[in-house]
Write a protein that holds these residues in place. Structure first.
Motif, short mmCIF file in Angstrom:
data_model
loop_
_atom_site.label_atom_id
_atom_site.label_comp_id
_atom_site.label_asym_id
_atom_site.label_seq_id
_atom_site.Cartn_x
_atom_site.Cartn_y
_atom_site.Cartn_z
N GLU A 172 19.49 12.14 -11.24
CA GLU A 172 19.78 11.30 -9.72
C GLU A 172 18.53 11.49 -8.72
N ILE A 173 18.38 12.90 -8.89
CA ILE A 173 17.20 12.71 -7.99
C ILE A 173 15.67 11.71 -8.06
N THR A 174 15.51 11.96 -9.78
CA THR A 174 14.75 10.48 -10.13
C THR A 174 15.10 9.47 -9.88
N ILE A 175 16.24 8.87 -9.86
CA ILE A 175 16.33 7.39 -9.90
C ILE A 175 15.90 7.00 -8.51
N ASN A 176 16.75 7.78 -7.47
CA ASN A 176 16.54 8.15 -5.85
C ASN A 176 14.78 8.23 -5.44
N VAL A 178 12.51 7.16 -7.57
CA VAL A 178 12.01 5.74 -7.89
C VAL A 178 12.27 4.18 -6.87
N ILE A 179 13.57 4.45 -6.45
CA ILE A 179 13.90 3.13 -5.58
C ILE A 179 13.71 3.73 -4.25
N LEU A 180 13.03 4.99 -3.76
CA LEU A 180 12.41 4.70 -2.83
C LEU A 180 11.37 3.93 -2.54
N ALA A 181 10.58 4.43 -3.23
CA ALA A 181 9.47 3.89 -4.06
C ALA A 181 9.07 2.07 -4.04
N LEU A 182 10.23 1.39 -4.88
CA LEU A 182 10.44 0.70 -4.94
C LEU A 182 10.65 -0.04 -3.63
N ILE A 183 11.60 0.54 -2.70
CA ILE A 183 11.88 0.32 -1.77
C ILE A 183 10.25 -0.22 -0.10
N ALA A 184 9.71 1.10 -0.81
CA ALA A 184 8.43 1.16 0.09
C ALA A 184 7.42 0.14 -0.44
N TYR A 185 7.56 -0.08 -1.66
CA TYR A 185 6.30 -1.09 -2.63
C TYR A 185 6.49 -2.42 -1.75
N PHE A 186 8.03 -2.57 -1.83
CA PHE A 186 8.33 -4.60 -1.93
C PHE A 186 7.80 -4.62 -0.11
N ALA A 187 8.45 -3.56 0.86
CA ALA A 187 8.36 -3.42 2.58
C ALA A 187 6.85 -3.80 2.19
N PHE A 188 5.62 -2.99 1.83
CA PHE A 188 4.44 -3.02 2.33
C PHE A 188 3.94 -4.80 1.73
N SER A 189 4.25 -4.78 0.54
CA SER A 189 4.23 -6.09 0.23
C SER A 189 4.84 -7.83 1.72
N LEU A 190 5.90 -7.10 2.21
CA LEU A 190 6.19 -8.04 2.46
C LEU A 190 5.51 -8.66 3.75
N ALA A 191 4.83 -6.72 4.29
CA ALA A 191 4.08 -6.97 6.05
C ALA A 191 2.73 -7.46 5.55
N GLU A 192 2.03 -6.91 4.45
CA GLU A 192 1.12 -8.31 3.81
C GLU A 192 0.84 -10.03 3.81
N ASP A 193 2.14 -9.57 3.02
CA ASP A 193 2.33 -11.28 2.93
C ASP A 193 2.66 -12.00 3.92
N THR A 194 3.07 -11.26 5.10
CA THR A 194 3.35 -12.29 6.76
C THR A 194 1.83 -12.20 8.03
N ASP A 195 1.15 -10.97 7.26
CA ASP A 195 -0.46 -11.17 7.65
C ASP A 195 -1.21 -12.00 7.26
N CYS A 196 -0.84 -12.25 5.63
CA CYS A 196 -1.46 -13.32 4.64
C CYS A 196 -1.09 -14.49 5.30
N LYS A 197 0.79 -15.10 5.56
CA LYS A 197 1.04 -16.07 6.48
C LYS A 197 0.23 -16.52 7.82
N THR A 198 0.36 -15.44 8.67
CA THR A 198 -0.18 -16.21 9.69
C THR A 198 -2.16 -16.15 9.73
N ALA A 199 -2.72 -15.74 9.14
CA ALA A 199 -4.21 -15.89 9.06
C ALA A 199 -3.68 -17.82 8.05
N CYS A 200 -3.37 -17.57 7.33
CA CYS A 200 -3.03 -19.51 7.26
C CYS A 200 -2.83 -20.08 8.14
N LYS A 201 -2.58 -19.84 9.22
CA LYS A 201 -1.97 -20.77 10.18
C LYS A 201 -2.89 -20.69 11.04
N THR A 202 -3.46 -19.66 11.38
CA THR A 202 -4.12 -19.67 12.86
C THR A 202 -5.86 -20.13 11.79
#
Length: 245
Positions: A172-176, A178-202
């Motif tokens: 259970e500790i291991t699964i939790n 992994v889940i937290l690591a995936l959440i952090a990864y996707f959160a970082f990816s989303l922030a990166e994607d948002t910054d890049c789209k802002t750059a494209c519009k600018t």
């Protein structure tokens, strides 16, 4: 497997309130039986003591059932299931059996079995199951600690249930984690994607704006160059010296 013969089709019903008890050593040799065991089986105490417990084994019991029983006991675990036994005269009786290792000073020194009267519904289910096993028609299932379980990927929940409390906590500790690591990864990816789209519009087009006018998080965005292509599908890019990536 021992094949005790002859057998009849006459059943002895275990009386209500009967508790059949026996004990064996580590090799399955009988070291103790109670009076209820003697009454239902038809054997005398002298005929049973020192004999292998399979003296009451009925040939209708599949080998897989006893293999599961002994494997479970040797692992230090308890076993529960329906058993069809043979009487001395060839008749039979059904019992709901609970078998467990017998320990002294933390060491397994033998095994003890306590048997009671099963319900007719339990007997009917066991008869059909054991017949299918004997005939090789029990596909996709197996016996584990007396329980009927599916095989393959469907058996995973049952295997997890058999794990110790410590093992389940660790999983259970291991699964939790992994889940937290995936959440952090996707959160970082989303922030990166948002910054890049802002750059494209600018950025209006090649060479129209200097890189110094982009915010720092855009200038150093690892995915900036590929996002430009995705947003504008440019066929050409500014000279490499225009970008500080």
């Amino acid at each position: 497997m021992r094949n005790n013969q002859p057998v009849t089709q006459h059943e002895h019903l275990v009386p209500e309130g009967t508790t059949i008890i026996s004990e064996t050593d580590l090799k399955g040799v009988i070291t103790y039986v109670n009076d209820d065991f003697l009454k239902i089986s038809g054997f005398s105490e002298n005929e049973l003591m020192g004999k292998a417990h399979n003296i009451v084994r009925h040939p209708d019991m599949p080998e897989a059932g006893f293999a599961d029983l002994w494997q479970t006991l040797k692992q230090g675990q308890s076993w529960t299931g329906l058993v069809k036994n043979r009487c001395k005269n060839g008749d039979f009786y059904w019992v709901h059996a609970f078998a467990s290792p017998k320990r002294e000073n933390g060491k397994i020194v033998g095994y003890i079995s306590v048997r009671t009267k099963p319900t007719r519904a339990q007997v009917k289910t066991a008869e059909e199951l054991y017949r299918r096993i004997r005939e090789g028609k029990a596909k996709g299932i197996r016996l584990n600690r007396g329980r009927v379980e599916p095989t393959g990927i469907r058996s995973i929940p049952y295997k997890l249930a058999d794990l110790s409390v410590q093992a389940r906590i660790l999983i259970e500790i291991t699964i939790n984690a992994v889940i937290l690591a995936l959440i952090a990864y996707f959160a970082f990816s989303l922030a990166e994607d948002t910054d890049c789209k802002t750059a494209c519009k600018t950025f209006q087009g090649p060479g129209e704006k200097s890189v110094e006018k982009f915010p720092p998080q855009v200038v150093y965005c690892p995915a900036f160059s590929r996002r430009i292509l995705e947003c504008y599908q440019w066929t050409s890019l500014p000279k490499s010296e225009d970008f500080i990536l």
